[in-house]
Design a protein around this motif. Structure first.
Motif, PDB file in Angstrom:
ATOM      1  N   ILE A  30     105.242 106.946  -4.128  1.00 20.83           N
ATOM      2  CA  ILE A  30     105.853 108.423  -3.946  1.00 20.83           C
ATOM      3  C   ILE A  30     104.659 109.413  -3.338  1.00 20.83           C
ATOM      4  O   ILE A  30     104.997 109.974  -2.537  1.00 20.83           O
ATOM      5  N   ILE A  57     105.875 117.586   2.689  1.00 23.40           N
ATOM      6  CA  ILE A  57     106.711 118.179   2.149  1.00 23.40           C
ATOM      7  C   ILE A  57     106.260 118.346   0.620  1.00 23.40           C
ATOM      8  O   ILE A  57     105.758 117.514   0.016  1.00 23.40           O
ATOM      9  N   GLU A  77     114.350 118.083   5.767  1.00 22.56           N
ATOM     10  CA  GLU A  77     113.564 117.746   4.910  1.00 22.56           C
ATOM     11  C   GLU A  77     113.878 116.354   4.518  1.00 22.56           C
ATOM     12  O   GLU A  77     113.447 115.431   4.242  1.00 22.56           O
ATOM     13  N   ARG A  78     115.402 116.439   4.455  1.00 20.58           N
ATOM     14  CA  ARG A  78     116.096 115.032   3.808  1.00 20.58           C
ATOM     15  C   ARG A  78     115.761 114.091   4.892  1.00 20.58           C
ATOM     16  O   ARG A  78     115.333 112.959   4.536  1.00 20.58           O
ATOM     17  N   ILE A  99     112.254 112.593   5.040  1.00 18.38           N
ATOM     18  CA  ILE A  99     111.707 112.006   3.722  1.00 18.38           C
ATOM     19  C   ILE A  99     112.626 110.561   3.894  1.00 18.38           C
ATOM     20  O   ILE A  99     111.730 109.294   3.761  1.00 18.38           O
ATOM     21  N   THR A 127     104.793 113.264   4.547  1.00 20.61           N
ATOM     22  CA  THR A 127     105.856 113.992   5.231  1.00 20.61           C
ATOM     23  C   THR A 127     105.145 115.618   5.041  1.00 20.61           C
ATOM     24  O   THR A 127     105.712 116.357   5.773  1.00 20.61           O
ATOM     25  N   THR A 157     110.459 118.889  -3.954  1.00 14.43           N
ATOM     26  CA  THR A 157     111.441 118.457  -2.770  1.00 14.43           C
ATOM     27  C   THR A 157     111.393 116.896  -2.682  1.00 14.43           C
ATOM     28  O   THR A 157     112.709 116.496  -2.647  1.00 14.43           O
ATOM     29  N   VAL A 158     110.435 116.462  -2.616  1.00 15.54           N
ATOM     30  CA  VAL A 158     110.455 114.897  -2.357  1.00 15.54           C
ATOM     31  C   VAL A 158     110.984 114.221  -3.480  1.00 15.54           C
ATOM     32  O   VAL A 158     112.017 113.291  -3.424  1.00 15.54           O
ATOM     33  N   TYR A 159     110.773 114.643  -4.502  1.00 16.73           N
ATOM     34  CA  TYR A 159     111.361 113.891  -6.008  1.00 16.73           C
ATOM     35  C   TYR A 159     112.651 114.278  -6.067  1.00 16.73           C
ATOM     36  O   TYR A 159     113.607 113.447  -6.295  1.00 16.73           O
ATOM     37  N   VAL A 209     104.486 109.108   0.323  1.00 15.91           N
ATOM     38  CA  VAL A 209     105.414 109.682   0.779  1.00 15.91           C
ATOM     39  C   VAL A 209     105.463 111.174   1.041  1.00 15.91           C
ATOM     40  O   VAL A 209     105.642 111.960   1.972  1.00 15.91           O
ATOM     41  N   ILE A 210     104.829 111.869  -0.134  1.00 12.18           N
ATOM     42  CA  ILE A 210     104.603 113.261  -0.167  1.00 12.18           C
ATOM     43  C   ILE A 210     103.574 113.699   0.826  1.00 12.18           C
ATOM     44  O   ILE A 210     103.568 114.480   1.725  1.00 12.18           O
TER      45      ILE A 210
END
Length: 383
Positions: free
Chosen positions: A343, A352, A328-329, A332, A350, A356-358, A346-347
């Motif tokens: 943001i 994800i 996951e890292r 992102i 991905t 988790t993204v935050y 990005v969510i």
């Protein structure tokens, strides 16, 4: 003239919480947005402090993050006390009500002077340091008449227009937003003026540590404070490239009204203000131009926000979440670049979970690998 009963409600921090908040905001790579994300995720500043080294390690930090110690925080609190100052948290009653509503509001402000002034509706007045005599006279006239109408006058303690605005509102209430620590006023010739303010109907505020000498890059943060505290911002004289125009852009971004005083096209100090007028700022030739525009916004209810609005939660149970996986890292980090991205993008990109993204963004931020932008966007720091 400002009634303390009009102050917004809030919850006072305990002394233990105040020390933890001060430690957290003074730790490496922790800015106002990161502070809030940490509190939201872990429930308290104390838990967040414990997690800083682990989070920065997971984010790929090249060195161990510096976490401000309890002794350092206590020394700063003692120093503030010796200077007659204190620290106000974003959820506390004395925190300026409109400032708490902006993105990236400072979680703690060092304050000195008459705290009643912060609870009144405020108008910012800014302009050129090398102001003309007529510009300073008009700034003083505006500040005096707007102050008599019940508004605090906010400015940046700079030479020229700022000085004229502060001096004219000494008796009605004025606030100086400072780029350095409260014990490091700039410019030096305004030390006497600052003393008059804090000994009377004035207030000095700063988000910087005591002992901090103001640098060029600190003044845009000071400008955000001015724009964030005020219902409206008046620009009296400003060149095309000036801090006053940065403050005006901040004010517009925060949804505040922007006012500009027209000037001669032959005077470089009026080029910026005339440009603001072309862009839709309200033309200002009398104090009534400001007062009439602000009157619908100055209802008392505006200064009684929803309970705990803008206030990070404290002492709530921390979220029970597993750390993000390495996969996951990686996903992102790959989605990010040196070009800012929202943001939410990005969510979506991905797939994800948002939490988790935050958290991964927090890890990257604390590792010094992430930049946060004023519009809520994020990007990777240049290698």
């Amino acid at each position: 003239m400002h009634d303390r009963s009009a102050r917004t409600r809030g919850i006072a921090l305990t002394e233990r919480q105040r020390i933890a908040w001060l430690r957290l905001i003074r730790s490496d790579n922790v800015g106002p947005v990161t502070f809030r994300e940490l509190i939201n995720h872990f429930g308290s500043a104390e838990t967040a402090l414990e997690m800083l080294p682990e989070l920065s390690r997971r984010g790929g930090a090249s060195r161990v993050i510096r976490v401000a110690s309890q002794a350092e925080a206590e020394r700063e609190l003692d120093l503030a006390d010796r200077h007659g100052a204190t620290f106000v948290g974003i959820g506390e009653p004395d925190y300026p009500p409109l400032l708490r509503q902006i993105v990236g509001a400072p979680p703690l402000l060092a304050v000195k002077g008459n705290l009643n002034v912060a609870s009144a509706p405020a108008v910012g007045i800014v302009g050129a340091r090398n102001a003309s005599i007529s510009g300073m006279k008009f700034a003083g006239l505006l500040a005096r008449e707007i102050g008599r109408a019940g508004y605090s006058i906010v400015s940046g303690l700079a030479r020229g227009i700022d000085t004229a605005a502060h001096r004219a509102s000494l008796d009605t209430g004025t606030i100086a937003a400072m780029a350095g620590g409260l014990d490091k006023p700039y410019p030096p010739e305004n030390i006497g003026l600052l003393g008059e303010m804090t000994d009377g109907q004035g207030l000095a505020i700063s988000e910087m540590p005591f002992g901090w000498e103001p640098r060029a890059r600190d003044f845009p943060r000071r400008n955000r404070l001015i724009a964030g505290m005020a219902l409206g911002l008046v620009v009296v004289e400003a060149a095309v490239r000036s801090g006053s125009l940065i403050t005006a852009r901040n004010a517009a971004d925060f949804g505040r009204l922007v006012f500009a005083v027209p000037g001669s096209p032959l005077d470089m100090r009026c080029e910026g203000t005339n440009g603001l007028l072309k862009d839709g700022a309200t033309i200002t030739t009398t104090a009534d131009d400001v007062l009439e525009s602000l009157r619908p916004l100055s209802e008392p209810d505006l200064f009684t926000p929803r309970p705990h609005a803008g206030e990070p939660p404290e002492d709530t149970p921390p979220a029970l979440r597993l750390p993000p996986s390495d996969g996951e890292r990686e996903r992102i980090a790959e989605a990010l670049s040196q070009v800012p991205a929202e943001i939410d993008e990005v969510i979506r990109h991905t797939g994800i979970a948002a939490a988790t993204v935050y958290l991964v963004l927090l890890e990257l931020d604390l590792a010094g690998r992430l930049q946060r932008h004023g519009n809520g966007g994020v990007s990777l720091t240049p290698e």
